[in-house]
Scaffold this motif. Structure first.
Motif, PDB file in Angstrom:
ATOM      1  N   ALA A  68       0.839  -1.208   0.000  1.00  0.00           N
ATOM      2  CA  ALA A  68       0.000   0.000   0.000  1.00  0.00           C
ATOM      3  C   ALA A  68       0.872   1.255   0.000  1.00  0.00           C
ATOM      4  O   ALA A  68       0.496   2.281  -0.544  1.00  0.00           O
ATOM      5  N   ALA A  69       2.054   1.131   0.607  1.00  0.00           N
ATOM      6  CA  ALA A  69       2.989   2.262   0.663  1.00  0.00           C
ATOM      7  C   ALA A  69       3.754   2.426  -0.658  1.00  0.00           C
ATOM      8  O   ALA A  69       4.599   3.309  -0.777  1.00  0.00           O
ATOM      9  N   LYS A  71       5.723   0.075  -2.235  1.00  0.00           N
ATOM     10  CA  LYS A  71       7.009  -0.624  -2.330  1.00  0.00           C
ATOM     11  C   LYS A  71       6.851  -2.020  -2.935  1.00  0.00           C
ATOM     12  O   LYS A  71       5.784  -2.624  -2.877  1.00  0.00           O
ATOM     13  N   ALA A 195      -0.507   4.995  -4.400  1.00  0.00           N
ATOM     14  CA  ALA A 195       0.134   4.555  -3.154  1.00  0.00           C
ATOM     15  C   ALA A 195      -0.112   5.537  -2.006  1.00  0.00           C
ATOM     16  O   ALA A 195      -0.347   6.724  -2.202  1.00  0.00           O
ATOM     17  N   LEU A 196      -0.039   4.994  -0.795  1.00  0.00           N
ATOM     18  CA  LEU A 196      -0.205   5.803   0.415  1.00  0.00           C
ATOM     19  C   LEU A 196       1.177   6.274   0.867  1.00  0.00           C
ATOM     20  O   LEU A 196       1.945   5.495   1.414  1.00  0.00           O
ATOM     21  N   ASN A 197       1.477   7.543   0.598  1.00  0.00           N
ATOM     22  CA  ASN A 197       2.770   8.059   1.041  1.00  0.00           C
ATOM     23  C   ASN A 197       2.646   9.518   1.486  1.00  0.00           C
ATOM     24  O   ASN A 197       3.610  10.273   1.439  1.00  0.00           O
ATOM     25  N   GLY A 198       1.449   9.858   1.940  1.00  0.00           N
ATOM     26  CA  GLY A 198       1.200  11.233   2.375  1.00  0.00           C
ATOM     27  C   GLY A 198       0.619  12.038   1.229  1.00  0.00           C
ATOM     28  O   GLY A 198       1.096  11.945   0.098  1.00  0.00           O
ATOM     29  N   ASN A 205      -5.228   9.510  -0.794  1.00  0.00           N
ATOM     30  CA  ASN A 205      -5.463   8.193  -1.394  1.00  0.00           C
ATOM     31  C   ASN A 205      -6.063   7.256  -0.362  1.00  0.00           C
ATOM     32  O   ASN A 205      -5.794   7.381   0.834  1.00  0.00           O
ATOM     33  N   LYS A 206      -6.830   6.292  -0.866  1.00  0.00           N
ATOM     34  CA  LYS A 206      -7.382   5.254  -0.001  1.00  0.00           C
ATOM     35  C   LYS A 206      -7.033   3.895  -0.603  1.00  0.00           C
ATOM     36  O   LYS A 206      -7.091   3.719  -1.805  1.00  0.00           O
ATOM     37  N   VAL A 207      -6.694   2.962   0.263  1.00  0.00           N
ATOM     38  CA  VAL A 207      -6.520   1.574  -0.167  1.00  0.00           C
ATOM     39  C   VAL A 207      -7.540   0.758   0.604  1.00  0.00           C
ATOM     40  O   VAL A 207      -7.469   0.684   1.835  1.00  0.00           O
TER      41      VAL A 207
END
Lengths: 344, 251
Positions: A68-69, A71, A195-198, A205-207
């Protein structure tokens, strides 16, 4: 070109490191322990993340987080552990998260034994967890392919935003072979705007995989199925061995395919025209190729270390156009070349 | 001349609440959003929503959010934080999620001292699924699955998570707070801020347990639920600072 000698499990680890795996999360289980040990050394050495999690479930959910981040991330296990990971795999399929999942299969059901097996075929290729989903399933038959297909798995996972499984077994995991590794390989990384990175400079963003709105979940499933259809059209991989003139076709993957090749070499010396179709992707399955061959051969023999699981997919592909026979052993036992030759 | 005394935090969306009247989640969400604004970290925050009533937290928070499978929020938070150590990561979990199905993840994440924050909302019941017995349900408390009240002999006593985690070496900050009054709510906000600042300073694992009203499944009125949280709940779950600056607080 650099040739090195490695076990299959280490080959997967080396493939993951070379493919740019940022985060690996594992949990001990035989016969994949060499892989977790390899990662515990090589991930920190390359400034990457390694965690030995408290369970297979925790490990796969750490993969969920790292994916999710944005990577590249992987977890590995063997059959009983894979059953536990299915929760996370279904969630990643639903949330459209890329990840690489390795199953170095052992005998089952239950705790079974630690001998090589192919009895998790159904679990791997039919989704496995809850809901309508599929994972791409890659089946290496050598240490070289443990490495190569792991690298490919990361690319496919990112391309289609979904879990990709490397389905191996304890025999290929434990054996040593020379293999060629990529030198100075730079994986091609694609942008992950989801991706969730701020949320700096963009909307949050939502996962997530919860779709409660009226019709929302069906719409999501239709989108997933469209993706799976594209994969079926684009990503089928298989290997052929002496099929041009064969009248008996063997279909086998992984360890079984190596034994099948041995049986073919013996049979050919006796003048028998036998060939091998080896699926490399078990999902998507090379059904069109098998259907085409079924009109040209007298019979097909499927060889597996299971009660006959891929057999069903072969029968579906053949559509009754030629007889389909089966050679298989269960519970960690391995079919012999002799048992295949007797069937030919 | 008008003066703005209060406005909706930027970290909170203007979505209409789905929570029941008198529920504590709305207060807890708002406090988190206020702290995130005050610390100026909205654009570097990644939150993890649990399975349970608060699964929809991502509709209310105006920053990146992930869902997690039931009980796995700590593992997902670990994955995100290890992948992106410069980001601010917290998980928001209820009692069933954190202290039943997610017990293993909770304990091991705390034991590794992951540099994340856990906001644990304890209202003694499963809400989303219809008021079943939670690991924190109190002895005698009636729920959908303990219709005659929680029985000590067959169901065991409620689990006190702060006390449990306080036996571990690595947690940096552990505090139990409550939403039972305006003063308690201010203290809760302070606890959230302490936890968030600890992570930003790289101090490690912080855990804030928030005792919270659930009128619907505590089977009372919104005011009755506040009284329940203030009275019987705090007899079992004392509001207390268990650990700060990495050291246990003396009894």
């Amino acid at each position: 070109m650099k040739r090195i000698l490695m076990t299959g499990n280490d080959g997967i680890g080396k493939g993951a490191v070379d493919a740019g795996c940022d985060c690996y999360f594992g949990y001990p289980i035989t016969p994949q322990n060499e892989l977790t040990a390899y990662m515990s050394l090589h991930m920190p050495m390359n400034d990457r993340v390694f965690i030995q999690a408290e369970s297979e479930i925790a490990a796969v959910n750490m993969v969920y987080g790292a994916s999710a981040a944005g990577k590249r991330t992987m977890t590995s296990s063997s059959s009983p552990g894979l059953s536990l990971k299915l929760e996370g795999i279904s969630y990643m399929a639903g949330s459209e998260l890329p990840a690489v999942i390795v199953n170095v299969q052992r005998g089952g059901p239950g705790l079974g034994n630690i001998a090589p097996s192919q009895a998790d075929y159904f679990q791997a290729v039919k989704g496995g967890g809850h809901g309508d989903y599929n994972s791409i399933v890659l089946a290496p038959n050598s240490v070289q392919e443990m490495y190569d297909l792991t690298v490919l798995a990361f690319d496919l996972a990112d391309k289609y935003r979904m879990p990709v499984m490397v389905l191996s077994d304890g025999r290929i995991g434990q054996m040593m072979e020379p293999m060629t590794v990529k030198e100075n390989y730079k994986p091609t990384l694609i942008d992950k705007p989801w991706a969730l990175n701020g949320c700096k400079g963009r909307k949050p963003n939502k996962v997530w995989s919860l779709k409660l709105g009226d019709g929302e979940l069906e719409e999501h499933n239709i989108k997933l199925q469209a993706k799976y259809k594209e994969i079926k059209n684009q990503e089928v991989l298989f290997d052929e061995y002496m099929i041009d003139d064969c009248d008996t076709l063997l279909v086998a993957y992984g360890t079984s395919a190596r034994i099948a090749r041995g049986a073919i070499d013996i049979a050919r010396k006796k003048g028998q025209k036998v060939g091998l179709l080896r699926p490399i992707t078990l999902w998507p399955f090379p059904k069109d190729k098998i259907e085409e061959l079924s009109t040209k051969v007298n019979k097909i023999i499927t060889i597996e270390m299971s009660a006959g699981q891929m057999l069903e997919d072969v029968q579906l592909a053949v559509k009754g156009q030629c007889p389909v026979e089966f050679v298989g052993r269960m519970g960690g036992a391995i079919p012999t070349e002799q048992s295949i030759i007797e069937k030919i | 001349m008008t003066k703005t005394l209060y406005k909706r935090p930027e970290a909170l969306t203007d979505a209409r609440t789905h929570y029941c009247p008198g529920c504590g989640h709305g207060i807890a969400h708002k406090l988190i959003a206020e702290v995130i604004d005050e610390l100026g970290i909205r654009e570097k925050t990644v939150a993890i929503a649990p399975v349970g009533c608060a699964v929809l937290a991502y509709n209310y928070w105006n920053f990146d959010c992930s869902e997690a499978a039931h009980g796995r929020a700590s593992a997902v938070a670990t994955g995100i934080k290890r992948a992106l150590p410069e980001k601010f990561v917290f998980a928001y979990q209820g009692d069933g999620d954190l202290a039943a199905i997610g017990t293993a993840e909770t304990i091991h994440t705390a034991n590794r001292g992951e540099n994340i924050c856990i906001i644990f909302v304890n209202n003694t019941v499963y809400g989303m699924t219809g008021g079943q017995m939670a690991p924190t349900t109190m002895i005698g408390q009636k729920t959908a699955t303990s219709p005659k009240g929680r029985d000590y002999h067959t169901m065991g006593p409620p689990i006190k998570v702060c006390e449990l985690l306080n036996t571990l070496e690595k947690p940096y900050y552990i505090e139990r707070v409550s939403l039972d009054s305006p003063a308690s709510i201010r203290k809760t906000k302070k606890a959230i801020k302490t936890a968030f600042e600890a992570q930003l300073a790289g101090k490690g694992y912080s855990f804030v347990e928030i005792l919270s009203p659930c009128p619907t499944y505590q089977h009372t009125t919104p005011i009755g639920a506040m009284d329940f949280v203030k009275g019987p709940m705090q007899e079992v779950f004392p509001v207390k600072l268990f650990r700060k600056d990495g050291g246990k607080i003396n009894e």
